[in-house]
Design an enzyme around this catalytic site. Sequence first.
Site, PDB file in Angstrom:
ATOM      1  N   ASP A 191       0.848  -1.181   0.000  1.00 20.92           N
ATOM      2  CA  ASP A 191       0.000   0.000   0.000  1.00 20.92           C
ATOM      3  C   ASP A 191       0.879   1.224   0.000  1.00 20.92           C
ATOM      4  O   ASP A 191       1.908   1.251   0.674  1.00 20.92           O
ATOM      5  CB  ASP A 191      -0.878   0.002   1.251  1.00 20.92           C
ATOM      6  CG  ASP A 191      -2.139  -0.800   1.030  1.00 20.92           C
ATOM      7  OD1 ASP A 191      -2.657  -0.751  -0.103  1.00 20.92           O
ATOM      8  OD2 ASP A 191      -2.583  -1.495   1.964  1.00 20.92           O
ATOM      9  N   ALA A 212     -18.834  12.012   1.751  1.00 22.59           N
ATOM     10  CA  ALA A 212     -18.456  11.195   0.601  1.00 22.59           C
ATOM     11  C   ALA A 212     -19.182  11.666  -0.651  1.00 22.59           C
ATOM     12  O   ALA A 212     -18.693  11.477  -1.769  1.00 22.59           O
ATOM     13  CB  ALA A 212     -18.789   9.731   0.878  1.00 22.59           C
TER      14      ALA A 212
END
Lengths: 556, 684
Positions: B300, B372
């Site tokens: 990641d 979001a």
Amino acid sequence: MTLNGWLQILLYCGIVLALVRPLGGYMFRVFSGERMFLAPVERAIYAVAGTRGEEQHWTRYAASLLFFSLAGILALYLLQRMQGTLPFNPQGLAGVAPDLAFNTAVSFVTNTNWQAYGGETTMSYLTQMMGLNVQNFLSAASGIAVAVALIRGFARRSASGLGNFWVDVTRTVLYILLPICIVGTLFLVWQGVPQNLAPYTVATTLEGAQQTIAQGPVASQMMIKHLGTNGGGFFNVNAAHPFENPTALTNLFHMVCIFAIGVGLTNVFGRFVGDERQGWAILATMGILFIIGVAVVYWAEAAGNPLIGTAMEGKETRFGVVGSALFAVITTAASCGAVNAMHGSFSALGGMIPMLNIMLGEVIVGGVGAGMYGILLFVIVAIFIAGLMVGRTPEYLGKKIEGREVKFAMLALLILPLMMLGMTAAAAVLPGAVSSVLNPGPHGFSEMLYAYVSAGGNNGSAFASLSANTPWYNLTLGITMLAGRFLMILPILAMAGSLVGKKAVPASDGTFPTHGPLFVALLVGVILVLGGLEFFPALALGPIVEHLAVMAGQTF
Amino acid sequence: MSHSQSASILDARILVPALGGAVTKLDPRKLAKNPVIFVVAVVTVLCTVLLVKDLATGGGGLGFTFQLVLWLWFTVLFANFAEAVAEGRGKAQAESLKKSRTDTEATLENGKKVPSTSLKVGDVVVVEAGEIIPSDGEVIEGVASVNEAAITGESAPVIRESGGDRSAVTGGTQVLSDRIVVRITAAAGSTFIDRMIGLVEGAERQKTPNEIALNILLAGMTLIFVFAVATIPSFAAYAGGSIPVVVLVALFVTLIPTTIGALLSAIGIAGMDRLVRFNVLAMSGRAVEAAGDIDTLLLDKTGTITLGNRQASEFRPVRGVTAEELADAAQLASLADETPEGRSITVLAKEKYGIRARDMGTLNATFVPFTAQSRMSGVDMGETQIRKGAVDAILKHVGSANSATGRGRAAAAEMEEVRRIGDEVSKAGGTPLAVVRDNRLLGVIYLKDIVKGGIRERFAELRRMGIRTVMITGDNPMTAAAIAAEAGVDDFLAEATPEMKLDLIRSEQAKGKLVAMCGDGTNDAPALAQADVGVAMNTGTVAAREAGNMVDLDSDPTKLIEIVEIGKQLLMTRGALTTFSIANDIAKYFAIIPAMFLAFYPQLGALNVMGLNSPESAILSAIIFNALVIVALIPLSLRGVKYRAVGAGALLSRNMAIYGLGGVVVPFVAIKLIDMAITSVGLV
């Protein structure tokens, strides 16, 4: 040793090396299933045999091979037993005794060609042509088929089939063995090798004595005998006989034929796995061991015995020391077993190298097919040990070498010491077996050891001076030959079956390269240590102690 | 359980109990697990019986036979000792773990108190400040700070809260503040710590695939030498001699691969142990082995390749706006933004333009949080609205507003400019945040990803190991490419979703590659499970921990690199000692064969190249060497052969030279020295 001698050795190596790529390329086409020039004949054979040439799982492949070999043994046994009542028998030779017939049938089907008989006094022309020589072709083709199956195991990815045994055998005979043999036979006939069905000639010699000169269909048998690394001579003294090997040229030709297919297969391997360098690395390993062997034997034979100097006993003057030494190393390196000199008459060390060559599993070029699958066993073990040292699960050509492969490789490697040493140990303490030994002391021990080593390794050459045509030797050598052939092939096919199903891991900087000098050195070391060390005590009690004794001037 | 606890290999607290362990391991059932040593034990018992018989009948050469038998027993005991030492080191670690496993009381949801050992999976317990969490579980309600020093050795408390990616708690750790409700996920005896103890103690150890393969090889070689030695009496009889059974046994034991046979399990235990010392817990030895084989490493970006947080590094205004104006607006929009990015904006505004922090209350401002849907945040101050957010989100916001007011061409030019600046920032590896005030675009904040120091060198090292690194990031491809180039990874997966990660792993595996990754979130679980080596972060969710086959207690994703090295070291140590063991045989032959046959073939004395004193001293020296070399190699087998990222070829030549050639030469010298020593003290 002379410069001329070394030049001959060099010439031989040059010719063999030149054959690698052309022969490899051609055989690759044959085994890739390409349509060849005899396609209609091929189809007809499959139609008669009732095979569609479908891919076979390793168990089917192995079953086909076993069935085919068993049928061959039976046919050859019956032919020998009944030859007295069959045609093409101008000398009126009687049927062969059961134990000898068993031994010979096994011997030719296992590509050993151990001969406990004298050809010209035992076998009718029909037996030689329809029995022995047919098996010369078929046993060679079977060996090649197994090697190709194993090669496919490495080359194919996530597959299940190893090819089709019947197709592989048919194509080997039809496209590789027969064409080369037809041309080669004509060459031998030109050089003076007889090819007829006439009765033996009775001649009156200059001294007025009567001499029977044996002959027959020799040339056709000579060609495949060497090309297929069979080694079974038409005559008792094998390639030392002037009718089998009349000239220095035929001697060279025979020697080239012995190695031709074996070296070609290393290239076939390289082509199948998509990197010819892999094949060259294996050939280089074989080459190093070969040159060492030749150097030792040539040196030992040229130096000879300190009591008498260079020994020509058992050697033909038309081949000389180098021709005999080179032939001896080639024939034992390659599981051929044809001889142009008597190995038992060699110096102790000169006789040890041929023996060691066979003990190592005949991986120095080796028998057709057998050499290739034999050396791949050592490759598996070498990769497994060394691969660990780079910190990865060992892999060869992208295939991970895991428990199953190691298991099958070890099973196959166990069989040679078990048969060679075990049988010799049994014979060494049985009075009946020991009484066949003609020489006292360590040389006598070497004679017995060589016999079982030769049988186990499916070589077929002998250290002579052992009266091997007894029920004990016929039976035990027969069993040794069967074990040395089939108990080795079964685990190898099982291993091929395991490998063929694996995915191939792409190579990275973390994978260690298997085409460089490092790998070659490693492989040479593993072959000598794992293949040779277990025979050290036996060799110490045979040729080594004999050598040391002779050097000290002691005779037996 | 911390790095500082560097266990000395020659610690008396481990060595002394191991001596006892060496004897108890003579139990045939335990010996049978190791084929090579079991065979040695069997022939040793045989020789002992023969010795006793000779003692009774009063045969000759008893002193020599006695010494041989003694050293044969030592061979077996030394092998047991090696294993016992490895296990002892593990046990020492386990002890410190066990301290944390003191039985506690657990409070069930209904207030009932039960002993922690009676908890079942699915029980729900309440843990308050100062209490020990009774078993592994997942926080389903509340938030607490927890002291996990018991397992990580790290004394700083960590936050555990319900939902999200930090919901897993470990039994034995202590809640420091607040109150959490935990659903138990592991019954007593199978918790994290229990498994860890089992693994380091070696009790749960199962042979790994490679270990099994190696055992087959060793068993096969043992059999080959059975044939080689068992046939000698008959060969000798042919030559008119005979050889005592103890001498044959001595030859046999020295030839079979006792060295690697004796050390094999110690190597395995030590590998696991090394991992635990690194604060990584592997669920199986198989996973450690697989780590050595890794071809592809998925990392990641955030937290692994770059520092966890992006930092504002520049304000880039559009034409007609000053940087200060943009900074001012950006600072206002970020005042209430507690994210590290938000704070870095206020810091930059202060550093560069001296804009001081202002108080939201006095400005009469209300904070508009990030959602979001809007993908923007900002403040409302009366009529004035300031927003910052992803470029496309802001442009969409402005676009819809402008179409209402009809500012037309000017707005279009501004939008074009912001988009251009945004692209520039992305290409440079940064993240652009657009700022808008009252529908007028002011410019872009350049958020920079800080690539960790030294990470580039680590990737170069991985490349030399033959491992390909793939960076996983949610960034757009442009940003991802820039960071990938800066960090030096081989490839990247941009705008990654959990499904894409899973697909990437599958496609790599389809090519025959082994994939490692680390993850912490629940959405990482499928990928962790699919990967050949999945390292879950200890801070992660229960789902992630269960899916992976390793857990990193320090939650440090870069540790994957060390894990790979430990895996490689394990395999290398096995290979090196196997090679050494086999190479030793040559010298042993030259010691024993001439001695053995000398009675009836004196010529073979020429093979005594070491010039050993007498047949007895030669045989004894070989068997003594064979036994002592086991002890001498215990430290190496526990420490492991050092891995260097230099490419496989170089690594192999190096190890071949040390362990292959060394294995040939060392015993020649050592056997000669032992021979001189035992001769001078008059043992033979």
